[in-house]
Design a protein around this motif. Structure first.
Motif, PDB file in Angstrom:
ATOM      1  N   ILE A   1       4.920  -4.237  16.721  1.00  0.00           N
ATOM      2  CA  ILE A   1       3.500  -3.856  16.656  1.00  0.00           C
ATOM      3  C   ILE A   1       3.394  -2.354  16.410  1.00  0.00           C
ATOM      4  O   ILE A   1       2.637  -1.909  15.540  1.00  0.00           O
ATOM      5  N   VAL A   2       4.171  -1.570  17.145  1.00  0.00           N
ATOM      6  CA  VAL A   2       4.136  -0.113  16.987  1.00  0.00           C
ATOM      7  C   VAL A   2       4.617   0.280  15.596  1.00  0.00           C
ATOM      8  O   VAL A   2       3.981   1.085  14.909  1.00  0.00           O
ATOM      9  N   ARG A   3       5.729  -0.298  15.171  1.00  0.00           N
ATOM     10  CA  ARG A   3       6.282   0.044  13.853  1.00  0.00           C
ATOM     11  C   ARG A   3       5.278  -0.289  12.747  1.00  0.00           C
ATOM     12  O   ARG A   3       5.035   0.527  11.851  1.00  0.00           O
ATOM     13  N   ASN A   4       4.683  -1.457  12.807  1.00  0.00           N
ATOM     14  CA  ASN A   4       3.716  -1.852  11.770  1.00  0.00           C
ATOM     15  C   ASN A   4       2.479  -0.959  11.787  1.00  0.00           C
ATOM     16  O   ASN A   4       1.973  -0.564  10.727  1.00  0.00           O
ATOM     17  N   ARG A   5       2.004  -0.620  12.969  1.00  0.00           N
ATOM     18  CA  ARG A   5       0.830   0.246  13.061  1.00  0.00           C
ATOM     19  C   ARG A   5       1.146   1.642  12.530  1.00  0.00           C
ATOM     20  O   ARG A   5       0.327   2.265  11.862  1.00  0.00           O
ATOM     21  N   CYS A   6       2.351   2.139  12.800  1.00  0.00           N
ATOM     22  CA  CYS A   6       2.762   3.450  12.278  1.00  0.00           C
ATOM     23  C   CYS A   6       2.813   3.433  10.752  1.00  0.00           C
ATOM     24  O   CYS A   6       2.352   4.373  10.096  1.00  0.00           O
ATOM     25  N   LEU A   7       3.366   2.378  10.204  1.00  0.00           N
ATOM     26  CA  LEU A   7       3.438   2.280   8.740  1.00  0.00           C
ATOM     27  C   LEU A   7       2.040   2.193   8.140  1.00  0.00           C
ATOM     28  O   LEU A   7       1.768   2.807   7.097  1.00  0.00           O
ATOM     29  N   ASP A   8       1.142   1.456   8.788  1.00  0.00           N
ATOM     30  CA  ASP A   8      -0.248   1.402   8.326  1.00  0.00           C
ATOM     31  C   ASP A   8      -0.877   2.795   8.383  1.00  0.00           C
ATOM     32  O   ASP A   8      -1.611   3.195   7.477  1.00  0.00           O
ATOM     33  N   TRP A   9      -0.584   3.521   9.443  1.00  0.00           N
ATOM     34  CA  TRP A   9      -1.122   4.873   9.622  1.00  0.00           C
ATOM     35  C   TRP A   9      -0.669   5.783   8.478  1.00  0.00           C
ATOM     36  O   TRP A   9      -1.452   6.547   7.932  1.00  0.00           O
ATOM     37  N   LEU A  10       0.598   5.686   8.124  1.00  0.00           N
ATOM     38  CA  LEU A  10       1.140   6.531   7.060  1.00  0.00           C
ATOM     39  C   LEU A  10       0.570   6.162   5.689  1.00  0.00           C
ATOM     40  O   LEU A  10       0.463   7.016   4.811  1.00  0.00           O
ATOM     41  N   ARG A  11       0.213   4.893   5.508  1.00  0.00           N
ATOM     42  CA  ARG A  11      -0.325   4.439   4.215  1.00  0.00           C
ATOM     43  C   ARG A  11      -1.798   4.790   4.023  1.00  0.00           C
ATOM     44  O   ARG A  11      -2.282   4.850   2.905  1.00  0.00           O
ATOM     45  N   ARG A  12      -2.504   4.967   5.107  1.00  0.00           N
ATOM     46  CA  ARG A  12      -3.952   5.180   4.995  1.00  0.00           C
ATOM     47  C   ARG A  12      -4.253   6.553   4.421  1.00  0.00           C
ATOM     48  O   ARG A  12      -3.506   7.517   4.657  1.00  0.00           O
ATOM     49  N   PRO A  13      -5.338   6.678   3.670  1.00  0.00           N
ATOM     50  CA  PRO A  13      -5.697   8.006   3.161  1.00  0.00           C
ATOM     51  C   PRO A  13      -6.153   8.879   4.326  1.00  0.00           C
ATOM     52  O   PRO A  13      -6.922   8.440   5.179  1.00  0.00           O
ATOM     53  N   GLN A  14      -5.645  10.090   4.359  1.00  0.00           N
ATOM     54  CA  GLN A  14      -6.018  11.007   5.434  1.00  0.00           C
ATOM     55  C   GLN A  14      -7.420  11.544   5.153  1.00  0.00           C
ATOM     56  O   GLN A  14      -7.767  11.837   4.020  1.00  0.00           O
ATOM     57  N   GLN A  15      -8.199  11.663   6.203  1.00  0.00           N
ATOM     58  CA  GLN A  15      -9.560  12.171   6.049  1.00  0.00           C
ATOM     59  C   GLN A  15      -9.516  13.639   5.656  1.00  0.00           C
ATOM     60  O   GLN A  15      -8.619  14.377   6.054  1.00  0.00           O
ATOM     61  N   GLU A  16     -10.503  14.046   4.871  1.00  0.00           N
ATOM     62  CA  GLU A  16     -10.574  15.440   4.446  1.00  0.00           C
ATOM     63  C   GLU A  16     -10.930  16.310   5.643  1.00  0.00           C
ATOM     64  O   GLU A  16     -11.863  16.036   6.384  1.00  0.00           O
ATOM     65  N   ALA A  17     -10.164  17.359   5.816  1.00  0.00           N
ATOM     66  CA  ALA A  17     -10.388  18.255   6.949  1.00  0.00           C
ATOM     67  C   ALA A  17     -10.968  19.572   6.446  1.00  0.00           C
ATOM     68  O   ALA A  17     -10.711  19.993   5.328  1.00  0.00           O
ATOM     69  N   THR A  18     -11.757  20.205   7.276  1.00  0.00           N
ATOM     70  CA  THR A  18     -12.330  21.503   6.930  1.00  0.00           C
ATOM     71  C   THR A  18     -12.156  22.443   8.113  1.00  0.00           C
ATOM     72  O   THR A  18     -11.896  22.016   9.233  1.00  0.00           O
ATOM     73  N   GLY A  19     -12.316  23.722   7.878  1.00  0.00           N
ATOM     74  CA  GLY A  19     -12.251  24.709   8.961  1.00  0.00           C
ATOM     75  C   GLY A  19     -10.903  24.742   9.615  1.00  0.00           C
ATOM     76  O   GLY A  19      -9.861  24.726   8.961  1.00  0.00           O
ATOM     77  N   GLN A  20     -10.909  24.797  10.951  1.00  0.00           N
ATOM     78  CA  GLN A  20      -9.668  24.900  11.715  1.00  0.00           C
ATOM     79  C   GLN A  20      -8.778  23.675  11.475  1.00  0.00           C
ATOM     80  O   GLN A  20      -7.568  23.807  11.366  1.00  0.00           O
TER      81      GLN A  20
END
Length: 191
Positions: free
Chosen positions: A86-105
Motif C-alpha cells: 500500500i505504501v509503495r503504491n501510494r508513493c509511486l502514485d505520488w511521484l506520478r502526479r503533477p506537482q502543484q504550482e508553488a509561489t512565494g516561499q
C-alpha cells in the motif's frame, strides 16, 4: 507495546490487529501503527527521498489501511507485506502526479530542493552507462542471487522477509545476497 520476538509472532500479532482495526477498534489500530510506522516510513522515505512527502504519504496510507483493513487476506500475504505494498503504491502514485504550482516561499523551497538534483547531459550519460553495467552484471548472477538482491534493494525486503517470500532458510538467503553483492562488486569494478 513491545514487538513480538519472532517474525511469525509479529505476523500473527499484526494480522490480529488488522482484524480488530477492520472492526474499527482504535486501540488495535494505534498498536498496529506503533509496530509498523517506522518500517513503513522507511519504505516511503526510500522511494520519495523527501521527509515531508514521506510523512504526508504515510498518513494517507494509514487512513487507507484503516478504511480497508477488512480487505486484508491472511492467506494471500503477510500483514507487513500487504501494508508495505500500500505504501509503495501510494508513493509511486505520488511521484506520478503533477506537482502543484508553488509561489512565494513555497516556490523558493521547491527550486532549492530540485535545483541540484537535476542531472545534466553528462551526468545522464554516466548514469545510463552505469545502469547498463549494473544490468549486465546482474544478468551474470545466479538466478536466486539476482532475485534476492533485486527484492532486497529495489523492493525494500529485509533478509527475514526475503526468506519468507522465497520460502528458503534465512541463512541461505543471507548467503545469496552476500555472495551476489560480492560478484556484483567484482563485475562492476572490472567494468
Amino acid at each position: 507495546m513491545s514487538a513480538p520476538s519472532s517474525p511469525d509472532a509479529l505476523a500473527g500479532k499484526l494480522a490480529g490487529l488488522l482484524a480488530q482495526s477492520a472492526l474499527k477498534n482504535q486501540r488495535a489500530f494505534a498498536d498496529l501503527y506503533q509496530l509498523t510506522a517506522a518500517k513503513l516510513f522507511g519504505v516511503a522515505l526510500r522511494i520519495l527521498r523527501r521527509q515531508d512527502w514521506a510523512e504526508e504519504v504515510l498518513q494517507e496510507c494509514y487512513v487507507n489501511i484503516w478504511n480497508h483493513a477488512g480487505d486484508y487476506a491472511v492467506q494471500k500475504s503477510a500483514p507487513l507485506t500487504w501494508m508495505t505494498s500500500i505504501v509503495r503504491n501510494r508513493c509511486l502514485d505520488w511521484l506520478r502526479r503533477p506537482q502543484q504550482e508553488a509561489t512565494g516561499q513555497e516556490y523558493d523551497i521547491a527550486v532549492e530542493a530540485w535545483q541540484d538534483d537535476s542531472p545534466g547531459p553528462m551526468e545522464q550519460l554516466m548514469a545510463s552507462s552505469e545502469a547498463d553495467a549494473l544490468a549486465r552484471c546482474l544478468q551474470q548472477l545466479e538466478a536466486k542471487q539476482r532475485q534476492s538482491i533485486m527484492l532486497a534493494f529495489f523492493h525494500g525486503l529485509s533478509h527475514s522477509e526475503l526468506a519468507g517470500h522465497m520460502k528458503q532458510p534465512l541463512g541461505t538467503v543471507k548467503t545469496w545476497v552476500r555472495r551476489g553483492l560480492e560478484r556484483l562488486k567484482g563485475c562492476l569494478s572490472g567494468a
